[in-house]
Design a protein around this motif. Structure first.
Motif, PDB file in Angstrom:
ATOM      1  N   LEU A 150      30.351  -5.260 -47.656  1.00 32.93           N
ATOM      2  CA  LEU A 150      31.575  -5.523 -47.017  1.00 32.93           C
ATOM      3  C   LEU A 150      32.638  -6.502 -48.170  1.00 32.93           C
ATOM      4  CD1 LEU A 150      33.746  -6.216 -44.800  1.00 32.93           C
ATOM      5  CD2 LEU A 150      32.249  -8.088 -43.836  1.00 32.93           C
ATOM      6  N   VAL A 151      33.575  -6.284 -48.383  1.00 35.61           N
ATOM      7  CA  VAL A 151      34.504  -7.053 -49.067  1.00 35.61           C
ATOM      8  C   VAL A 151      35.488  -7.905 -48.505  1.00 35.61           C
ATOM      9  CG1 VAL A 151      36.172  -7.199 -51.427  1.00 35.61           C
ATOM     10  CG2 VAL A 151      34.141  -5.556 -51.124  1.00 35.61           C
ATOM     11  N   LEU A 152      35.731  -9.086 -48.654  1.00 30.63           N
ATOM     12  CA  LEU A 152      36.625 -10.010 -47.741  1.00 30.63           C
ATOM     13  C   LEU A 152      37.613 -10.372 -48.975  1.00 30.63           C
ATOM     14  CD1 LEU A 152      37.773 -11.660 -45.488  1.00 30.63           C
ATOM     15  CD2 LEU A 152      36.221 -13.590 -46.130  1.00 30.63           C
ATOM     16  N   MET A 153      38.855  -9.940 -48.807  1.00 27.89           N
ATOM     17  CA  MET A 153      39.892 -10.184 -49.663  1.00 27.89           C
ATOM     18  C   MET A 153      40.920 -11.315 -49.002  1.00 27.89           C
ATOM     19  SD  MET A 153      40.908  -6.792 -51.667  1.00 27.89           S
ATOM     20  CE  MET A 153      39.804  -6.324 -52.939  1.00 27.89           C
ATOM     21  N   LEU A 154      41.004 -12.524 -49.610  1.00 26.09           N
ATOM     22  CA  LEU A 154      41.945 -13.473 -48.924  1.00 26.09           C
ATOM     23  C   LEU A 154      43.082 -13.731 -50.161  1.00 26.09           C
ATOM     24  CD1 LEU A 154      39.693 -16.172 -47.724  1.00 26.09           C
ATOM     25  CD2 LEU A 154      40.509 -14.166 -46.532  1.00 26.09           C
ATOM     26  N   ASP A 155      44.399 -13.243 -49.948  1.00 23.04           N
ATOM     27  CA  ASP A 155      45.452 -13.322 -50.833  1.00 23.04           C
ATOM     28  C   ASP A 155      46.355 -14.700 -50.628  1.00 23.04           C
ATOM     29  OD1 ASP A 155      47.014 -12.777 -52.787  1.00 23.04           O
ATOM     30  OD2 ASP A 155      48.405 -11.353 -51.668  1.00 23.04           O
ATOM     31  N   ASP A 156      46.715 -15.462 -51.366  1.00 20.37           N
ATOM     32  CA  ASP A 156      47.451 -16.662 -51.498  1.00 20.37           C
ATOM     33  C   ASP A 156      46.763 -17.835 -51.111  1.00 20.37           C
ATOM     34  OD1 ASP A 156      49.981 -15.311 -52.386  1.00 20.37           O
ATOM     35  OD2 ASP A 156      50.462 -14.780 -50.518  1.00 20.37           O
ATOM     36  N   PRO A 177      25.595 -13.595 -47.028  1.00 18.95           N
ATOM     37  CA  PRO A 177      24.473 -12.604 -47.401  1.00 18.95           C
ATOM     38  C   PRO A 177      24.723 -11.661 -48.709  1.00 18.95           C
ATOM     39  CG  PRO A 177      25.838 -11.915 -45.544  1.00 18.95           C
ATOM     40  CD  PRO A 177      26.305 -13.079 -45.993  1.00 18.95           C
ATOM     41  N   PRO A 178      23.807 -11.049 -49.401  1.00 22.11           N
ATOM     42  CA  PRO A 178      24.170 -10.196 -50.428  1.00 22.11           C
ATOM     43  C   PRO A 178      25.378  -9.094 -50.263  1.00 22.11           C
ATOM     44  CG  PRO A 178      21.663 -10.326 -50.131  1.00 22.11           C
ATOM     45  CD  PRO A 178      22.351 -11.088 -48.780  1.00 22.11           C
ATOM     46  N   GLN A 179      25.343  -8.460 -48.988  1.00 22.65           N
ATOM     47  CA  GLN A 179      26.399  -7.653 -49.026  1.00 22.65           C
ATOM     48  C   GLN A 179      27.636  -7.871 -48.807  1.00 22.65           C
ATOM     49  OE1 GLN A 179      23.961  -8.461 -46.605  1.00 22.65           O
ATOM     50  NE2 GLN A 179      24.252  -7.672 -44.657  1.00 22.65           N
ATOM     51  N   LEU A 180      27.951  -9.405 -48.518  1.00 15.50           N
ATOM     52  CA  LEU A 180      29.425  -9.732 -48.542  1.00 15.50           C
ATOM     53  C   LEU A 180      29.839 -10.323 -49.980  1.00 15.50           C
ATOM     54  CD1 LEU A 180      31.863 -10.852 -46.895  1.00 15.50           C
ATOM     55  CD2 LEU A 180      30.612 -13.238 -46.666  1.00 15.50           C
TER      56      LEU A 180
END
Length: 213
Positions: A150-156, A177-180
């Motif tokens: 899972l990729v969490l992208m936070l812009d700005d 966790p390793p998958q984040l």
């Protein structure tokens, strides 16, 4: 800092039903439309993809330096590689703990509502340090139960200055966790230390020099 000491503090993890979090504008949960299309920068994208399994990637540069476009290109590539991607475009109003938590939960729920089920029930139950850390730990456990990358992208991210929010972000990176994998874009230097992740080879940081054509 491990999770176990916090759990040992006697915090009751049981929660009672409460109303769902407030709505977050759907357009903030996907990359902005109308983002200027740029010439492909294969070398930059290759570098980012090489870092795809790291804990944190930071893209820093002034307005107009193509941070968002770079994130969009990375998002498309990660989806092609079968990663799940959660996106949140931050706004000035997100420098409020409740608003930030709502946006973060909505972003992750857009991938899988089960990720945030327990953390959602805890939202709004306290804003002191212990409550915020416990909330982050609950969210991390929800992410950890799901085995997909899972990729969490936070812009700005430059809109964030609230001390409690920055603590929550630091704990999210520390306990992940390793998958984040977290990708952050900001106009200013990230107000969260990455020294530990950097020393472990778990962080990649790009600045305006890396974003040049």
């Amino acid at each position: 800092k491990a999770l176990e000491p916090v759990a040992a503090q006697g915090i009751d993890v049981r929660v009672s039903p409460r109303p769902a979090i407030g709505p977050v504008t759907g357009t903030r949960l996907v990359p902005p439309r109308g983002t200027r299309q740029l010439m492909p920068r294969e070398a930059l994208l290759t570098r980012l993809l090489e870092a795809r399994r790291q804990r944190c990637v930071v893209i820093q540069g002034p307005a107009g330096s193509a941070k968002t476009s770079t994130m969009i290109a990375l998002r498309q590539a990660m989806l092609t590689l079968d990663f799940d991607v959660a996106w949140l475009s931050l706004v000035p109003e997100d420098d409020d703990l409740t608003s930030f938590f709502n946006g973060l939960l909505a972003s992750l729920a857009s991938v899988d509502p089960a990720i945030v089920r327990e953390a959602e029930l805890l939202a709004g139950r306290g804003s002191d340090e212990t409550a915020v850390e416990h909330w982050v730990i609950t969210l991390v456990r929800g992410i950890g139960r799901r085995k997909r990358e899972l990729v969490l992208m936070l812009d700005d991210v430059h809109y964030l200055g609230n001390a409690r929010i920055l603590e929550a972000l630091r704990w999210l990176l520390d306990y992940a966790p390793p998958q984040l994998h977290v990708v952050l874009a900001s106009r200013r230097a990230l107000p969260v230390s990455l020294a530990r992740l950097r020393s472990q080879g778990l962080a990649t940081e790009l600045d305006r020099r890396d974003l040049r054509f």
